[in-house]
Motif scaffolding. Structure first.
Motif, PDB file in Angstrom:
ATOM      1  N   TYR A 240      19.503  20.460  26.851  1.00  0.00           N
ATOM      2  CA  TYR A 240      19.269  19.007  26.761  1.00  0.00           C
ATOM      3  C   TYR A 240      19.693  18.487  25.392  1.00  0.00           C
ATOM      4  O   TYR A 240      20.385  17.466  25.276  1.00  0.00           O
ATOM      5  CB  TYR A 240      17.787  18.716  27.002  1.00  0.00           C
ATOM      6  N   TRP A 241      19.288  19.164  24.333  1.00  0.00           N
ATOM      7  CA  TRP A 241      19.558  18.718  22.971  1.00  0.00           C
ATOM      8  C   TRP A 241      21.059  18.706  22.679  1.00  0.00           C
ATOM      9  O   TRP A 241      21.591  17.755  22.104  1.00  0.00           O
ATOM     10  CB  TRP A 241      18.835  19.640  21.995  1.00  0.00           C
ATOM     11  N   THR A 242      21.741  19.792  23.055  1.00  0.00           N
ATOM     12  CA  THR A 242      23.183  19.868  22.815  1.00  0.00           C
ATOM     13  C   THR A 242      23.930  18.800  23.603  1.00  0.00           C
ATOM     14  O   THR A 242      24.857  18.162  23.083  1.00  0.00           O
ATOM     15  CB  THR A 242      23.708  21.263  23.198  1.00  0.00           C
ATOM     16  N   THR A 243      23.521  18.577  24.850  1.00  0.00           N
ATOM     17  CA  THR A 243      24.183  17.564  25.679  1.00  0.00           C
ATOM     18  C   THR A 243      23.992  16.169  25.110  1.00  0.00           C
ATOM     19  O   THR A 243      24.936  15.371  25.066  1.00  0.00           O
ATOM     20  CB  THR A 243      23.638  17.615  27.122  1.00  0.00           C
ATOM     21  N   THR A 244      22.776  15.853  24.663  1.00  0.00           N
ATOM     22  CA  THR A 244      22.543  14.515  24.105  1.00  0.00           C
ATOM     23  C   THR A 244      23.274  14.330  22.785  1.00  0.00           C
ATOM     24  O   THR A 244      23.737  13.226  22.467  1.00  0.00           O
ATOM     25  CB  THR A 244      21.032  14.257  23.946  1.00  0.00           C
ATOM     26  N   ASN A 245      23.456  15.420  22.018  1.00  0.00           N
ATOM     27  CA  ASN A 245      24.269  15.332  20.802  1.00  0.00           C
ATOM     28  C   ASN A 245      25.730  15.042  21.124  1.00  0.00           C
ATOM     29  O   ASN A 245      26.378  14.229  20.456  1.00  0.00           O
ATOM     30  CB  ASN A 245      24.169  16.634  20.007  1.00  0.00           C
ATOM     31  N   LEU A 246      26.257  15.704  22.153  1.00  0.00           N
ATOM     32  CA  LEU A 246      27.639  15.455  22.570  1.00  0.00           C
ATOM     33  C   LEU A 246      27.810  14.020  23.058  1.00  0.00           C
ATOM     34  O   LEU A 246      28.810  13.359  22.764  1.00  0.00           O
ATOM     35  CB  LEU A 246      28.034  16.438  23.672  1.00  0.00           C
ATOM     36  N   TRP A 247      26.822  13.521  23.788  1.00  0.00           N
ATOM     37  CA  TRP A 247      26.877  12.128  24.256  1.00  0.00           C
ATOM     38  C   TRP A 247      26.894  11.181  23.064  1.00  0.00           C
ATOM     39  O   TRP A 247      27.689  10.229  23.016  1.00  0.00           O
ATOM     40  CB  TRP A 247      25.678  11.843  25.159  1.00  0.00           C
ATOM     41  N   THR A 248      25.996  11.422  22.103  1.00  0.00           N
ATOM     42  CA  THR A 248      25.923  10.562  20.916  1.00  0.00           C
ATOM     43  C   THR A 248      27.235  10.572  20.153  1.00  0.00           C
ATOM     44  O   THR A 248      27.731   9.514  19.726  1.00  0.00           O
ATOM     45  CB  THR A 248      24.788  11.025  19.996  1.00  0.00           C
ATOM     46  N   MET A 249      27.830  11.743  19.976  1.00  0.00           N
ATOM     47  CA  MET A 249      29.077  11.854  19.227  1.00  0.00           C
ATOM     48  C   MET A 249      30.210  11.116  19.942  1.00  0.00           C
ATOM     49  O   MET A 249      30.982  10.385  19.314  1.00  0.00           O
ATOM     50  CB  MET A 249      29.434  13.326  19.028  1.00  0.00           C
ATOM     51  N   GLY A 250      30.300  11.282  21.268  1.00  0.00           N
ATOM     52  CA  GLY A 250      31.335  10.590  22.019  1.00  0.00           C
ATOM     53  C   GLY A 250      31.141   9.085  22.047  1.00  0.00           C
ATOM     54  O   GLY A 250      32.095   8.316  21.892  1.00  0.00           O
ATOM     55  N   GLN A 251      29.901   8.652  22.228  1.00  0.00           N
ATOM     56  CA  GLN A 251      29.603   7.223  22.258  1.00  0.00           C
ATOM     57  C   GLN A 251      29.893   6.585  20.904  1.00  0.00           C
ATOM     58  O   GLN A 251      30.482   5.501  20.822  1.00  0.00           O
ATOM     59  CB  GLN A 251      28.132   7.035  22.636  1.00  0.00           C
ATOM     60  N   GLN A 252      29.522   7.268  19.846  1.00  0.00           N
ATOM     61  CA  GLN A 252      29.769   6.751  18.500  1.00  0.00           C
ATOM     62  C   GLN A 252      31.259   6.722  18.189  1.00  0.00           C
ATOM     63  O   GLN A 252      31.754   5.770  17.554  1.00  0.00           O
ATOM     64  CB  GLN A 252      29.033   7.621  17.478  1.00  0.00           C
TER      65      GLN A 252
END
Length: 348
Positions: A240-252
């Motif tokens: 969960y943590w790694t996936t949400t980090n990837l989402w944040t990085m892509g969104q940003q």
């Protein structure tokens, strides 16, 4: 513990239901319901659901962060103004002026942390679902029936169970390896996200002063915290943590590329891309600092059409003869080229 059960139970119920719904969708698509990959993708689906719901807050976070970067020079002036004043009146004056500055620009330093603060309880709710419900200590919750609990508890991903941790006594080697890989991915994505924000989307004025130093410290401290805390979390939580980090990085990355902060490195690169695109189309982009007029065709100004140049006459002013005929009479042209009439050489 009873207090946490009371506070977190609604979130645990939501988390469990969202996971089960995604699990049913994946099963409908043909995945094995008992496979670890199906439950891991259910956790990924949980991240997607939560992050889509948080998009409005993310937009507010971007606006708040941008406003904080814009007011950084003014905030630094206030801090310098009261730098060596330790009395109570000066501290109150500094606080008052700082709050007035925040109010003027309709922002505050906590607005940029809002999405993270909201995700924290969800993170702990998922931790409890994986750590307690899959252990069979809590029974059923929402759509997560006992049959699904047993199924998820026995499912493995690369040989590791979703509720195993790196430090669990007797945990498998596969669980330790997978946990280590996910922790490294978590640390890397966190660091790159912070670096992307500070190095590319901050104006030069915001790269100096106490706030810039805090951002730099945060860029290195957060990954270190994950190195310390990561081994204590189950594999499912690390997913969960790694996936949400990837989402944040892509969104940003998308936001910075399309709508960067004025005066930042990202804005300069955006202007370069616009100028390059304009060069290819033969246009001039105003405000980018790139003049493309030298590479485009020169056009007449003032709305006037350029007149074609008149062709030179043949030598002697004689028009070209057609079919061997004589020059047209009465034109007044000099047929002999000496300025005299064509018949002046004959006797009268």
């Amino acid at each position: 513990m009873a207090f946490l059960d009371t506070i977190l139970y609604p979130l645990e119920w939501v988390v469990a239901n969202v996971m089960v719904i995604w699990h049913q969708i994946l099963e409908f698509l043909g995945l094995d319901p008992a496979a670890g990959i199906t439950w891991a993708l259910s956790i990924v689906g949980l991240v997607v659901t939560i992050r889509i719901a948080l998009i409005p807050l993310f937009v507010k976070q971007i606006k708040a962060s941008r406003a904080m970067q814009v007011i950084a020079p003014e905030l630094r002036e206030i801090q310098n103004k009261y730098k060596n004043k330790k009395d109570q009146a000066s501290r109150e004056a500094m606080s008052r002026e700082t709050m007035e500055l925040y109010s003027k620009h309709k922002t505050n330093p906590f607005a940029s942390c809002l999405p993270m603060l909201i995700q924290a309880p969800i993170f702990f709710a998922l931790f409890r679902v994986l750590n307690y419900y899959l252990e069979g200590d809590k029974g059923e919750i929402g759509l997560l029936t006992q049959n699904l609990i047993d199924q998820a508890a026995s499912a493995t991903l690369f040989g590791a169970q979703l509720n195993e941790t790196f430090l669990t006594p007797g945990s498998s080697t596969e669980a330790k390896i997978l946990s280590a890989v996910l922790i490294v991915a978590m640390v890397a994505t966190t660091f790159l996200t912070q670096r992307q924000l500070t190095q590319k989307n901050m104006p030069a004025s915001a790269l100096e002063g106490p706030m810039a130093q805090q951002q730099k410290i945060l860029m290195y401290v957060l990954p270190f915290i994950f190195v310390i805390s990561g081994p204590n979390f189950p594999v499912g939580v690390l997913i969960y943590w790694t996936t949400t980090n990837l989402w944040t990085m892509g969104q940003q990355f998308y936001v910075i590329r399309r709508n960067p902060t004025p005066g930042s490195e990202a804005e300069r690169r955006l202007n370069e891309r616009k100028a390059e695109k304009a060069r290819r189309k033969g246009l001039t982009i105003e405000g980018t600092g790139f003049d493309m007029t030298a590479e485009t065709d020169t056009k007449p100004t003032g709305g006037q059409r350029q007149q074609p140049k008149r062709k030179n006459r043949n030598k002697g002013g004689q028009r070209p003869q057609q079919g061997g005929g004589k020059p047209d009479a009465g034109t007044g042209d000099d047929a002999n080229g000496d300025g005299s009439d064509g018949d002046s050489g004959k006797s009268s």
